[in-house]
Scaffold this active site. Structure first.
Site, PDB file in Angstrom:
ATOM      1  N   CYS A 114       0.590  -0.749   0.061  1.00  0.00           N
ATOM      2  CA  CYS A 114       0.178   0.138  -0.603  1.00  0.00           C
ATOM      3  C   CYS A 114       0.934   1.459  -0.059  1.00  0.00           C
ATOM      4  O   CYS A 114       0.445   1.973  -0.122  1.00  0.00           O
ATOM      5  CB  CYS A 114      -0.801   0.015   1.437  1.00  0.00           C
ATOM      6  SG  CYS A 114      -1.618  -1.146   1.224  1.00  0.00           S
ATOM      7  N   HIS A 239      -2.563   6.775   3.269  1.00  0.00           N
ATOM      8  CA  HIS A 239      -2.939   5.531   2.777  1.00  0.00           C
ATOM      9  C   HIS A 239      -4.419   5.571   3.750  1.00  0.00           C
ATOM     10  O   HIS A 239      -4.696   5.178   4.680  1.00  0.00           O
ATOM     11  CB  HIS A 239      -2.425   4.927   2.284  1.00  0.00           C
ATOM     12  CG  HIS A 239      -3.214   3.183   2.416  1.00  0.00           C
ATOM     13  ND1 HIS A 239      -3.810   2.816   1.015  1.00  0.00           N
ATOM     14  CD2 HIS A 239      -2.723   2.290   3.203  1.00  0.00           C
ATOM     15  CE1 HIS A 239      -3.921   1.899   1.361  1.00  0.00           C
ATOM     16  NE2 HIS A 239      -3.828   1.430   2.681  1.00  0.00           N
ATOM     17  N   ASN A 269      -9.850   0.166   1.239  1.00  0.00           N
ATOM     18  CA  ASN A 269      -8.847  -0.173   0.752  1.00  0.00           C
ATOM     19  C   ASN A 269      -8.296  -0.110  -0.550  1.00  0.00           C
ATOM     20  O   ASN A 269      -8.648  -1.617  -1.074  1.00  0.00           O
ATOM     21  CB  ASN A 269      -8.295  -0.640   2.307  1.00  0.00           C
ATOM     22  CG  ASN A 269      -6.699  -0.257   1.467  1.00  0.00           C
ATOM     23  OD1 ASN A 269      -6.154  -0.266   1.047  1.00  0.00           O
ATOM     24  ND2 ASN A 269      -5.845  -0.953   3.089  1.00  0.00           N
TER      25      ASN A 269
HETATM   26  N1  ACO Z   1     -18.289  -8.714  10.475  1.00  0.00           N
HETATM   27  C1  ACO Z   1     -18.297  -9.105  11.630  1.00  0.00           C
HETATM   28  N2  ACO Z   1     -16.972  -9.623  12.857  1.00  0.00           N
HETATM   29  C2  ACO Z   1     -16.254  -9.605  12.520  1.00  0.00           C
HETATM   30  C3  ACO Z   1     -15.730  -9.285  10.913  1.00  0.00           C
HETATM   31  C4  ACO Z   1     -16.589  -8.622  10.118  1.00  0.00           C
HETATM   32  N3  ACO Z   1     -15.803  -8.339   9.193  1.00  0.00           N
HETATM   33  N4  ACO Z   1     -14.495  -8.894  11.104  1.00  0.00           N
HETATM   34  C5  ACO Z   1     -13.543  -9.620  12.320  1.00  0.00           C
HETATM   35  N5  ACO Z   1     -14.911 -10.133  13.043  1.00  0.00           N
HETATM   36  C6  ACO Z   1     -14.961 -10.275  14.534  1.00  0.00           C
HETATM   37  C7  ACO Z   1     -13.707 -11.188  14.649  1.00  0.00           C
HETATM   38  O1  ACO Z   1     -13.811 -12.282  14.348  1.00  0.00           O
HETATM   39  C8  ACO Z   1     -13.731 -11.195  16.215  1.00  0.00           C
HETATM   40  O2  ACO Z   1     -14.622 -11.731  16.983  1.00  0.00           O
HETATM   41  P1  ACO Z   1     -13.950 -12.392  18.163  1.00  0.00           P
HETATM   42  O3  ACO Z   1     -13.963 -11.201  19.101  1.00  0.00           O
HETATM   43  O4  ACO Z   1     -15.296 -13.486  18.555  1.00  0.00           O
HETATM   44  O5  ACO Z   1     -12.742 -13.543  18.188  1.00  0.00           O
HETATM   45  C9  ACO Z   1     -13.842  -9.632  16.231  1.00  0.00           C
HETATM   46  O6  ACO Z   1     -14.438  -9.328  14.971  1.00  0.00           O
HETATM   47  C10 ACO Z   1     -12.700  -8.688  16.446  1.00  0.00           C
HETATM   48  O7  ACO Z   1     -11.153  -9.013  15.265  1.00  0.00           O
HETATM   49  P2  ACO Z   1     -10.461  -7.906  14.912  1.00  0.00           P
HETATM   50  O8  ACO Z   1      -9.808  -9.010  14.125  1.00  0.00           O
HETATM   51  O9  ACO Z   1      -9.538  -7.659  16.815  1.00  0.00           O
HETATM   52  O10 ACO Z   1     -11.097  -6.872  15.037  1.00  0.00           O
HETATM   53  P3  ACO Z   1      -9.876  -5.158  15.385  1.00  0.00           P
HETATM   54  O11 ACO Z   1     -11.176  -4.583  15.888  1.00  0.00           O
HETATM   55  O12 ACO Z   1      -8.849  -5.470  15.569  1.00  0.00           O
HETATM   56  O13 ACO Z   1     -10.548  -4.651  13.319  1.00  0.00           O
HETATM   57  C11 ACO Z   1      -9.811  -4.878  11.020  1.00  0.00           C
HETATM   58  C12 ACO Z   1     -10.325  -5.836  12.641  1.00  0.00           C
HETATM   59  C13 ACO Z   1     -11.253  -3.449  10.753  1.00  0.00           C
HETATM   60  C14 ACO Z   1      -9.069  -5.451  10.457  1.00  0.00           C
HETATM   61  C15 ACO Z   1      -8.623  -3.375  12.289  1.00  0.00           C
HETATM   62  O14 ACO Z   1      -7.843  -4.193  13.101  1.00  0.00           O
HETATM   63  C16 ACO Z   1      -7.561  -2.773  11.118  1.00  0.00           C
HETATM   64  O15 ACO Z   1      -8.491  -1.649  10.034  1.00  0.00           O
HETATM   65  N6  ACO Z   1      -6.251  -2.837  11.506  1.00  0.00           N
HETATM   66  C17 ACO Z   1      -5.562  -2.140   9.899  1.00  0.00           C
HETATM   67  C18 ACO Z   1      -5.946  -2.934   8.277  1.00  0.00           C
HETATM   68  C19 ACO Z   1      -5.074  -1.920   7.242  1.00  0.00           C
HETATM   69  O16 ACO Z   1      -4.411  -0.933   7.834  1.00  0.00           O
HETATM   70  N7  ACO Z   1      -4.726  -2.959   6.667  1.00  0.00           N
HETATM   71  C20 ACO Z   1      -3.676  -2.143   5.164  1.00  0.00           C
HETATM   72  C21 ACO Z   1      -2.818  -2.945   4.927  1.00  0.00           C
HETATM   73  S1  ACO Z   1      -3.054  -4.192   3.754  1.00  0.00           S
HETATM   74  C22 ACO Z   1      -2.637  -3.729   2.572  1.00  0.00           C
HETATM   75  O17 ACO Z   1      -1.176  -3.084   2.964  1.00  0.00           O
HETATM   76  C23 ACO Z   1      -1.586  -5.050   1.463  1.00  0.00           C
END
Ligand code: ACO
Length: 312
Positions: A114, A239, A269
């Site tokens: 990214c 980004h 994204n």
């Molecule tokens: N819908 C509903 N529930 C979900 C979903 C979804 N789409 N995805 C995950 N959950 C659940 C999980 O299963 C978990 O459930 P559990 O507690 O029962 O186990 C709960 O939600 C919390 O999951 P986390 O992964 O801890 O959620 P988090 O609050 O960390 O959010 C997210 C996840 C949105 C991906 C966040 O961590 C994030 O944005 N991270 C950064 C991603 C990013 O910036 N990527 C960019 C680079 S990518 C590249 O370079 C190609």
């Protein structure tokens, strides 16, 4: 100092709009979860017949038209992507063919996750410094829907397809850059060509922590190099990975959130395409005025990071 001025921008998003509710056809999720965790409301996915290169070509055509330059004055064309349709031809060489651009200049793609657009900017500047031509075309293009696991709710709701392009000119202007990487395949991994697991795998929380550390570091690095203060910056164009990351960075820096452009709600994204898409929207909305200072920062798979100070 020789910096880069952006003369024209363009973007292309596939017509197919996918809402958070539509994503419930694939995974157990909800509009509320996606909105509150990421800020995303919709994203665009390619339909049959559309490709990373075709989106890139359309964005590039617009950027060239708006820059109003003669293609004969281009010194380079660089494509930035993690989701190239084929190993060859590249997005950049398809743009050469489809837009009938001059043949005797470099056309190639680079992959820096990214952060690709930031890597592309600096590489482009280097090429122009060695060229007798003043302009370059830089395109970020992605079809992430083609490398997504539609059974993994932690990733498939986050990414979208799209392309953004800029025409830059090498001229006297403020410029600073920072680029870096820390090799890792246990935070973000994209299998790619021929892989048994061609999809994006992402440890969301590790990525989040990496981003909220690295983005402020990049911003301070760019300010340190240029002797500018946070208050001197008109726009922070980060980004578009997650609304919470951008909000967190603004808060950490003590800067008003309005100076951080955001469009993740509409596109999700789009990896290397997200910053040029944002620049094109900002230009279209009249938000960018000549002489304004922009800090652009990307971060992502690799792990990689990159930032640039530009004057609009
Ligand atoms: N819908 C509903 N529930 C979900 C979903 C979804 N789409 N995805 C995950 N959950 C659940 C999980 O299963 C978990 O459930 P559990 O507690 O029962 O186990 C709960 O939600 C919390 O999951 P986390 O992964 O801890 O959620 P988090 O609050 O960390 O959010 C997210 C996840 C949105 C991906 C966040 O961590 C994030 O944005 N991270 C950064 C991603 C990013 O910036 N990527 C960019 C680079 S990518 C590249 O370079 C190609």
């Amino acid at each position: 100092m020789k910096g880069l001025k952006i003369l024209g921008t363009g973007r292309c998003l596939p017509d197919k709009l996918v809402t958070n509710d539509d994503m419930r056809a694939f995974v157990d999720t909800s509009d509320e979860w996606i909105r509150t965790r990421t800020g995303i409301q919709t994203r665009h996915f390619c339909a049959e017949g559309e490709s990373t290169a075709s989106l890139g070509v359309k964005a590039a055509r617009l950027a060239l038209e708006r820059a109003g330059i003669s293609p004969e004055d281009l010194g380079a064309c660089v494509g930035c992507t993690v989701s190239s349709d084929t190993a060859a031809p590249t997005v950049a060489s398809t743009i050469q063919r489809d837009l009938g651009l001059p043949k005797h200049i470099p056309y190639f793609d680079l992959n820096a996750g990214c952060s690709g657009f930031l890597y592309g900017l600096h590489v482009t500047r280097g090429l122009l410094l060695q060229s007798d031509k003043p302009y370059a075309l830089l395109v970020g293009a992605e079809t992430l829907s083609r490398v997504m696991n539609f059974q993994d709710r932690g990733t498939c709701v986050i990414f979208g397809d799209g392309a953004g392009a800029v025409v830059v000119k090498l001229e006297e202007a403020p410029y600073a850059y920072t680029l870096g990487a820390e090799g890792s395949d246990d935070v973000i991994y994209i299998g790619g060509y021929g892989s048994k697991e061609p999809y994006i795998h992402m440890e969301g929380q590790k990525t989040f922590r990496f981003a909220v550390e690295m983005v402020p570091w990049c911003i301070h690095e760019l300010l340190g190099q240029s002797g500018l203060k946070l208050e001197d910056i008109d726009w922070f164009v980060l980004h578009q990975a997650n609304k919470r990351i951008i909000d967190h960075v603004a808060k950490k820096l003590g800067m008003p959130g309005e100076r951080f452009y955001q469009n993740i709600a509409h596109y999700g994204n789009t990896s290397a395409a997200s910053i040029p898409i944002a620049l094109d929207e900002m230009a279209e909305q009249g938000l960018l005025k000549r002489g304004q200072k922009l800090l652009c920062v990307g971060f992502g798979a690799g792990l990689t990071w990159g930032g640039a100070l530009l004057e609009w």
